[in-house]
Design a protein around this motif. Structure first.
Motif, mmCIF file in Angstrom:
data_model
loop_
_atom_site.group_PDB
_atom_site.id
_atom_site.type_symbol
_atom_site.label_atom_id
_atom_site.label_comp_id
_atom_site.label_asym_id
_atom_site.label_seq_id
_atom_site.Cartn_x
_atom_site.Cartn_y
_atom_site.Cartn_z
ATOM 1 N N LYS A 39 0.838 -1.208 0.000
ATOM 2 C CA LYS A 39 0.000 0.000 0.000
ATOM 3 C C LYS A 39 0.871 1.256 0.000
ATOM 4 O O LYS A 39 0.558 2.233 -0.689
ATOM 5 C CB LYS A 39 -0.927 -0.007 1.213
ATOM 6 N N SER A 43 2.665 5.492 -2.760
ATOM 7 C CA SER A 43 3.040 6.868 -2.424
ATOM 8 C C SER A 43 4.546 7.099 -2.543
ATOM 9 O O SER A 43 5.085 8.023 -1.946
ATOM 10 C CB SER A 43 2.583 7.206 -1.001
ATOM 11 N N ASP A 91 0.183 11.998 -9.789
ATOM 12 C CA ASP A 91 -0.322 10.661 -10.084
ATOM 13 C C ASP A 91 0.156 10.191 -11.449
ATOM 14 O O ASP A 91 -0.620 9.673 -12.269
ATOM 15 C CB ASP A 91 -1.856 10.668 -10.028
ATOM 16 N N ASN A 143 -9.380 8.127 -10.579
ATOM 17 C CA ASN A 143 -8.345 7.727 -9.627
ATOM 18 C C ASN A 143 -8.136 6.216 -9.724
ATOM 19 O O ASN A 143 -8.787 5.427 -9.047
ATOM 20 C CB ASN A 143 -8.760 8.123 -8.208
ATOM 21 N N THR A 145 -5.585 4.407 -8.854
ATOM 22 C CA THR A 145 -4.881 3.760 -7.741
ATOM 23 C C THR A 145 -5.845 3.278 -6.658
ATOM 24 O O THR A 145 -5.508 2.372 -5.896
ATOM 25 C CB THR A 145 -3.858 4.722 -7.107
ATOM 26 N N LYS A 146 -7.044 3.864 -6.597
ATOM 27 C CA LYS A 146 -7.969 3.428 -5.550
ATOM 28 C C LYS A 146 -8.460 2.010 -5.790
ATOM 29 O O LYS A 146 -8.816 1.295 -4.851
ATOM 30 C CB LYS A 146 -9.144 4.394 -5.427
ATOM 31 N N TYR A 147 -8.447 1.565 -7.052
ATOM 32 C CA TYR A 147 -8.838 0.184 -7.329
ATOM 33 C C TYR A 147 -7.739 -0.780 -6.889
ATOM 34 O O TYR A 147 -8.024 -1.910 -6.493
ATOM 35 C CB TYR A 147 -9.154 0.035 -8.810
ATOM 36 N N MET A 149 -5.816 -0.095 -4.253
ATOM 37 C CA MET A 149 -5.980 -0.084 -2.802
ATOM 38 C C MET A 149 -7.164 -0.951 -2.383
ATOM 39 O O MET A 149 -7.091 -1.671 -1.373
ATOM 40 C CB MET A 149 -6.187 1.352 -2.316
ATOM 41 N N LEU A 150 -8.235 -0.926 -3.164
ATOM 42 C CA LEU A 150 -9.391 -1.760 -2.865
ATOM 43 C C LEU A 150 -9.014 -3.239 -2.927
ATOM 44 O O LEU A 150 -9.415 -4.037 -2.060
ATOM 45 C CB LEU A 150 -10.520 -1.460 -3.856
ATOM 46 N N ASN A 153 -6.933 -4.099 0.134
ATOM 47 C CA ASN A 153 -7.771 -4.144 1.335
ATOM 48 C C ASN A 153 -8.572 -5.440 1.420
ATOM 49 O O ASN A 153 -8.911 -5.911 2.516
ATOM 50 C CB ASN A 153 -8.718 -2.951 1.376
ATOM 51 N N GLN A 181 -18.298 2.711 -7.401
ATOM 52 C CA GLN A 181 -17.036 2.811 -6.682
ATOM 53 C C GLN A 181 -16.109 3.836 -7.318
ATOM 54 O O GLN A 181 -14.976 3.978 -6.930
ATOM 55 C CB GLN A 181 -16.347 1.436 -6.660
ATOM 56 N N GLY A 182 -16.596 4.555 -8.276
ATOM 57 C CA GLY A 182 -15.733 5.533 -8.918
ATOM 58 C C GLY A 182 -16.277 5.963 -10.250
ATOM 59 O O GLY A 182 -17.477 6.055 -10.450
#
Length: 251
Positions: A39, A43, A91, A143, A145-147, A149-150, A153, A181-182
């Motif tokens: 994760k 960054s 990004d 975004n 990158t959120k997928y 992160m999902l 998780n 989700q986006g």
């Protein structure tokens, strides 16, 4: 008496130091730590090179021949080497490589750059396939990158692996990519990650993914399979390639 007390204090400090060191090593070499570092990788600057293979299969529904549920039709595979270089600044991501399709002679060289500009996701592409082709465009920001992160998780630990003699920690995950989700639009897509192995520093070494629509068609069903195996990595960003493709733009 004072000497005995001093020795006892020193022994206690040594035991505590050993315990803390052991705990730190255990944490740094654990599935939880590897997943946490994966994760954190989002960054920091990183460049990853993989062997890549993708193929898709269409199963045509059969209503003619009894006893046969469907007729498979496979395309691909698309194979080659790709390099993914990313920086958290704007990004920005650079993806480049050479891929070969089974039915064609020679490779397809490509460069793809993604970056955030204001509230837009911009991209620039270069393809050398049946001539040199380029394109630059911006669209409402997604975004991506959120997928990732999902997926992290939702990952569940399944056991250890190895990459060049180093221990990897392997996970599986099943998520649904939907517009709720986006910004993805259209039919919800199931992403079944059957293998995600990462080093203790969070770098993914082996990835196997199956993608398929949640609602299959009446005439046929489709499944796409992606396999990636790590060749090398570094904690850097390919700024030169980014600037070269975007004609001097800096993230």
């Amino acid at each position: 008496m004072k000497t005995t007390l001093l020795i006892a204090v020193i022994l206690i400090l040594i035991v505590v130091a050993v315990a803390v060191t052991y705990l730190a090593v255990s944490i740094n070499e654990s599935p939880e730590s590897a997943l946490l570092n994966a994760k954190k990788l989002l960054s920091r600057n990183v460049t990853l090179t993989y062997n890549f293979m993708a193929s898709s299969m269409f199963i045509i529904n059969n209503n003619v021949f009894p006893g046969i549920s469907g007729i498979p039709f496979q395309t691909g595979p698309l194979t080659g080497t790709i390099t993914i270089s990313r920086t958290p600044m704007s990004d920005a991501t650079v993806i480049n490589g050479t891929l070969t399709f089974r039915h064609f002679i020679g490779g397809i060289n490509f460069n793809l750059v993604l970056w955030k500009y204001d509230n837009e996701l911009c991209y620039a592409t270069e393809f050398n396939f049946m001539g040199h082709q380029t394109a630059t465009h911006c669209a409402p920001y997604v975004n991506l990158t959120k997928y990732i992160m999902l997926t992290l998780n939702e990952s569940k630990y399944v056991g250890k692996g190895a990459w060049h003699g180093k221990t990897t920690y392997c996970f599986t995950a099943l998520i649904t990519l939907t517009s709720t989700q986006g910004e993805l639009q259209g039919i919800p897509i199931a992403m079944n990650v059957t293998k995600l192995c990462v080093l203790s520093n969070g770098v993914p070494t082996n990835i196997t993914i199956y993608l398929y629509p949640m609602y299959q068609g009446r005439l046929s069903n489709m499944v796409m399979n992606i396999n990636m195996t790590l060749l090398s990595y570094s904690f850097t960003f390919n700024q030169y390639r980014f600037s070269q493709i975007t004609k001097g733009l800096i993230p």
